[in-house]
Scaffold this motif. Sequence first.
Motif, mmCIF file in Angstrom:
data_model
loop_
_atom_site.group_PDB
_atom_site.id
_atom_site.type_symbol
_atom_site.label_atom_id
_atom_site.label_comp_id
_atom_site.label_asym_id
_atom_site.label_seq_id
_atom_site.Cartn_x
_atom_site.Cartn_y
_atom_site.Cartn_z
ATOM 1 N N ILE A 201 0.844 -1.192 0.000
ATOM 2 C CA ILE A 201 0.000 0.000 0.000
ATOM 3 C C ILE A 201 0.882 1.247 0.000
ATOM 4 O O ILE A 201 1.776 1.377 0.842
ATOM 5 N N PRO A 202 0.649 2.173 -0.929
ATOM 6 C CA PRO A 202 1.493 3.373 -0.994
ATOM 7 C C PRO A 202 1.321 4.272 0.232
ATOM 8 O O PRO A 202 0.211 4.468 0.718
ATOM 9 N N LYS A 203 2.449 4.794 0.715
ATOM 10 C CA LYS A 203 2.394 5.715 1.859
ATOM 11 C C LYS A 203 1.843 7.074 1.433
ATOM 12 O O LYS A 203 1.131 7.731 2.189
ATOM 13 N N ASN A 204 2.230 7.500 0.262
ATOM 14 C CA ASN A 204 1.760 8.763 -0.294
ATOM 15 C C ASN A 204 1.500 8.584 -1.781
ATOM 16 O O ASN A 204 2.009 7.643 -2.398
ATOM 17 N N LEU A 205 0.734 9.496 -2.354
ATOM 18 C CA LEU A 205 0.371 9.385 -3.761
ATOM 19 C C LEU A 205 1.133 10.375 -4.627
ATOM 20 O O LEU A 205 1.532 11.441 -4.175
ATOM 21 N N VAL A 206 1.305 9.981 -5.873
ATOM 22 C CA VAL A 206 1.902 10.862 -6.879
ATOM 23 C C VAL A 206 0.851 11.079 -7.956
ATOM 24 O O VAL A 206 0.426 10.137 -8.626
ATOM 25 N N GLU A 207 0.420 12.307 -8.113
ATOM 26 C CA GLU A 207 -0.610 12.602 -9.108
ATOM 27 C C GLU A 207 -0.044 12.463 -10.513
ATOM 28 O O GLU A 207 1.021 13.001 -10.831
#
Length: 245
Positions: A201-207
């Motif tokens: 699961i990603p810790k943060n997202l990259v738009e």
Amino acid sequence: MSGHSKWATIKHKKASLDAKRGKTFTRLIKEIVIAARSGGDPDSNARLRTAITAAKAVSMPAENIKRAVMRGTGELEGGQIDEIMFEGYGPGGAAIMVSTATDNRNRTVSEMRHMFSKQGGNMGEVGSVAWMFDRKSQILIEKEKATEDQLMEFALDAGADDVRDEGENWEILSAPESHHTVLEALSKAGIPTVEAEIAMIPKNLVEVDAKHANAMMKIMDLLEEHDDVQNVYTNADFGDEEAED
């Protein structure tokens, strides 16, 4: 409880196609074989228990499961499968992790490298993007099957960490060791699951902007469809519009 990447929803929409061509069964059989190497008793082998639960959820015949376990324990031939995790970046800079299970390591490495480069991505070294993800229990529930309040009551009481809005589904996240406890709580409450697995699961997202969204979707699709690929994870945030395309 906010959602994260829409890829879990997009991936699920493709699941019926995977089932038609047998990819789902193949993926689960490989996972059972690999898990059974650490012991053929699911009561004492959490990974095997998870794999068998997932196989039963898609109505895999008991005989298929039994043979896969025996391959893993060495009682039957055909258990020589290597696990390889590939890491890299897709078009637009979002991270990608690809879990594979293969009987030909050299072939898979070559094909993964080719797919990344051909589609405008870059395959990195081991550990290059893994730090951007957490290993978690991920359970998806159709929204029409339960309310958020119901899930908060049953799942969080059973040890889940969070309940998130994932578009068409609710997503329940837990520590890997709480996976079966949460599943059992949901089962006792009569709440069916869409999918349940130990995922990255990603810790943060990259738009991902509109310019790169289609290319990113394409590389994810191609990776998902590869025979050796077990799972594909990304920290890409496609946004609602791209997720619906």
